[in-house]
Design a protein around this motif. Structure first.
Motif, PDB file in Angstrom:
ATOM      1  N   LEU A  23      47.567  39.010  31.855  1.00  0.00           N
ATOM      2  CA  LEU A  23      47.269  40.571  32.102  1.00  0.00           C
ATOM      3  C   LEU A  23      46.304  40.982  33.193  1.00  0.00           C
ATOM      4  O   LEU A  23      46.405  41.632  34.208  1.00  0.00           O
ATOM      5  N   PRO A  24      45.049  40.387  32.791  1.00  0.00           N
ATOM      6  CA  PRO A  24      43.831  40.937  33.601  1.00  0.00           C
ATOM      7  C   PRO A  24      43.916  40.257  35.064  1.00  0.00           C
ATOM      8  O   PRO A  24      43.517  40.766  36.090  1.00  0.00           O
ATOM      9  N   LEU A  26      46.824  39.829  36.625  1.00  0.00           N
ATOM     10  CA  LEU A  26      47.722  40.598  37.225  1.00  0.00           C
ATOM     11  C   LEU A  26      47.100  42.005  37.773  1.00  0.00           C
ATOM     12  O   LEU A  26      47.260  42.360  38.814  1.00  0.00           O
ATOM     13  N   PHE A  27      46.278  42.491  36.886  1.00  0.00           N
ATOM     14  CA  PHE A  27      45.405  43.804  37.211  1.00  0.00           C
ATOM     15  C   PHE A  27      44.616  43.330  38.537  1.00  0.00           C
ATOM     16  O   PHE A  27      44.377  44.106  39.176  1.00  0.00           O
ATOM     17  N   GLY A  28      43.917  42.296  38.322  1.00  0.00           N
ATOM     18  CA  GLY A  28      43.045  41.821  39.368  1.00  0.00           C
ATOM     19  C   GLY A  28      43.734  41.695  40.932  1.00  0.00           C
ATOM     20  O   GLY A  28      43.277  41.974  41.638  1.00  0.00           O
ATOM     21  N   VAL A  29      44.909  41.047  40.563  1.00  0.00           N
ATOM     22  CA  VAL A  29      45.946  41.073  42.114  1.00  0.00           C
ATOM     23  C   VAL A  29      46.180  42.542  42.438  1.00  0.00           C
ATOM     24  O   VAL A  29      46.090  42.628  43.725  1.00  0.00           O
ATOM     25  N   ILE A  30      46.565  43.183  41.563  1.00  0.00           N
ATOM     26  CA  ILE A  30      46.836  44.674  42.131  1.00  0.00           C
ATOM     27  C   ILE A  30      45.546  45.357  42.762  1.00  0.00           C
ATOM     28  O   ILE A  30      45.694  45.890  43.793  1.00  0.00           O
ATOM     29  N   LEU A  31      44.530  45.216  42.133  1.00  0.00           N
ATOM     30  CA  LEU A  31      43.244  46.151  42.672  1.00  0.00           C
ATOM     31  C   LEU A  31      42.795  45.126  44.146  1.00  0.00           C
ATOM     32  O   LEU A  31      42.632  46.062  44.909  1.00  0.00           O
ATOM     33  N   SER A 146      41.349  32.460  45.277  1.00  0.00           N
ATOM     34  CA  SER A 146      42.267  32.018  44.152  1.00  0.00           C
ATOM     35  C   SER A 146      42.191  33.069  43.032  1.00  0.00           C
ATOM     36  O   SER A 146      41.040  33.442  42.826  1.00  0.00           O
ATOM     37  N   PHE A 147      43.257  33.464  42.234  1.00  0.00           N
ATOM     38  CA  PHE A 147      42.991  34.364  41.170  1.00  0.00           C
ATOM     39  C   PHE A 147      42.767  33.861  39.985  1.00  0.00           C
ATOM     40  O   PHE A 147      42.773  34.321  38.813  1.00  0.00           O
ATOM     41  N   SER A 148      42.418  32.367  39.843  1.00  0.00           N
ATOM     42  CA  SER A 148      42.377  31.524  38.535  1.00  0.00           C
ATOM     43  C   SER A 148      41.382  31.852  37.711  1.00  0.00           C
ATOM     44  O   SER A 148      41.269  31.702  36.590  1.00  0.00           O
ATOM     45  N   GLY A 149      40.267  32.515  38.527  1.00  0.00           N
ATOM     46  CA  GLY A 149      39.055  32.716  37.643  1.00  0.00           C
ATOM     47  C   GLY A 149      38.988  34.127  37.325  1.00  0.00           C
ATOM     48  O   GLY A 149      37.866  34.531  36.862  1.00  0.00           O
ATOM     49  N   LYS A 154      35.568  40.923  35.621  1.00  0.00           N
ATOM     50  CA  LYS A 154      35.542  41.023  37.221  1.00  0.00           C
ATOM     51  C   LYS A 154      36.883  42.203  37.543  1.00  0.00           C
ATOM     52  O   LYS A 154      36.575  42.801  38.323  1.00  0.00           O
ATOM     53  N   VAL A 155      37.801  42.216  36.390  1.00  0.00           N
ATOM     54  CA  VAL A 155      38.855  43.287  36.576  1.00  0.00           C
ATOM     55  C   VAL A 155      38.245  44.706  36.596  1.00  0.00           C
ATOM     56  O   VAL A 155      38.378  45.594  37.366  1.00  0.00           O
TER      57      VAL A 155
END
Length: 291
Positions: A23-24, A26-31, A146-149, A154-155
């Motif tokens: 979930l974090p 996904l939020f990070g990807v959106i932001l 990458s969004f792996s970390g 960070k969000v």
């Protein structure tokens, strides 16, 4: 739902891996999608260049240089401080590009040539610094994107940056629209062109710092999303902004989904996927502009 281990819809609210990791993320990807797309929209408006974005203007390279200095000299890499240092690097890179191309009235080809040169110089310098300090592996993780970390911290950083960015966008929206009419027209209407460009530069540098320090360099999103949006809405500023953000969000969610599931249990860098999509798109846009 889908990843190294799949979960049904009924389990999404009870699984720790969903709540704490996916979930974090996904939020990070959106932001990140919102920030990269709108900043790309602004630099294209500022330079009158349809192929300008954080990577092609050397801004991401400047932010990467800031991150490499932190890594090489063992300084703090917590979210807030690393974002600040990366933002300073991004601002310096953008300032150099704007200064070196202002006399040419930001001719698209010269802006891209200068931006690419500044970005390559900054990236090369960053690579040399980290190699000399035997920390090139850590730097590589920032370069590929990458969004792996992604973490909750960070969000929060990305969310706070997005909030400030949108507030500034609302406050200066009229000035940005006037600037889009051209420098001479903007000055005749009483607009301080240099002041507005400085605000834009600060906003874009802030975005580069927050995104690069959080997920590394995600290339071409700021080029693809605004360009597609402008094809649809043409001259409407706010519609272009919103459509750019939505396009980027969809693009990054798809890229991250493929990155997580293409080589399970291993993960492919999402930034590499955006480069694979962005490079031919960049060539296509260049060919259209040349006609």
């Amino acid at each position: 739902m889908v990843g190294d281990q799949n979960y049904p819809l009924s389990a999404l609210t009870s699984q720790p891996i969903i709540l704490q990791l996916r979930l974090p993320r996904l939020f990070g990807v959106i932001l990140v999608g919102i920030l990269l797309s709108i900043s790309g929209f602004l630099v294209q408006l500022m330079t009158k260049n349809p192929i300008a974005e954080l990577s092609t203007l050397g801004i991401s390279g400047g932010a990467s240089l800031g991150m490499s200095i932190l890594l090489a000299f063992g300084l703090s890499t917590n979210a807030g401080f690393s974002a600040l240092v990366a933002s300073i690097g991004a601002f310096v890179a953008l300032f150099l590009v704007i200064s070196l191309t202002a006399r040419t009235h930001f001719q698209p080809l010269k802006v891209i040539l200068v931006g690419t040169s500044v970005g390559l110089f900054a990236t090369s310098l960053a690579s040399a610094v980290t190699f000399a300090k035997h920390d090139s592996q850590s730097y590589f993780l920032w370069i590929v994107g990458s969004f792996s970390g992604m973490t909750q911290t960070k969000v929060i950083l990305l969310g706070f940056t997005t909030l400030i960015f949108i507030i500034l966008l609302i406050l200066f929206a009229n000035s940005f629209r006037i600037l889009n009419l051209g420098d001479e027209m903007a000055r005749s209407l009483g607009l301080s062109v240099n002041q507005v460009r400085t605000v834009m530069m600060i906003m874009v540098a802030m975005v580069a710092g927050a995104t690069v320090s959080s997920v590394g360099v995600i290339s071409f999103v700021g080029l693809i999303a605004p360009h597609l949006a402008k094809k649809v809405v043409r001259s409407n500023f706010w519609q272009g902004i919103v459509l750019s953000a939505l396009t980027a969000i969809i693009l990054l969610i798809c890229a991250d989904f493929v990155a997580r599931n293409m080589m399970k249990p291993y993960e492919f860098p999402a930034g590499s996927l955006t480069m694979l999509m962005g490079a031919p798109f960049f060539i296509w846009v260049m060919s259209q502009e040349a006609k």
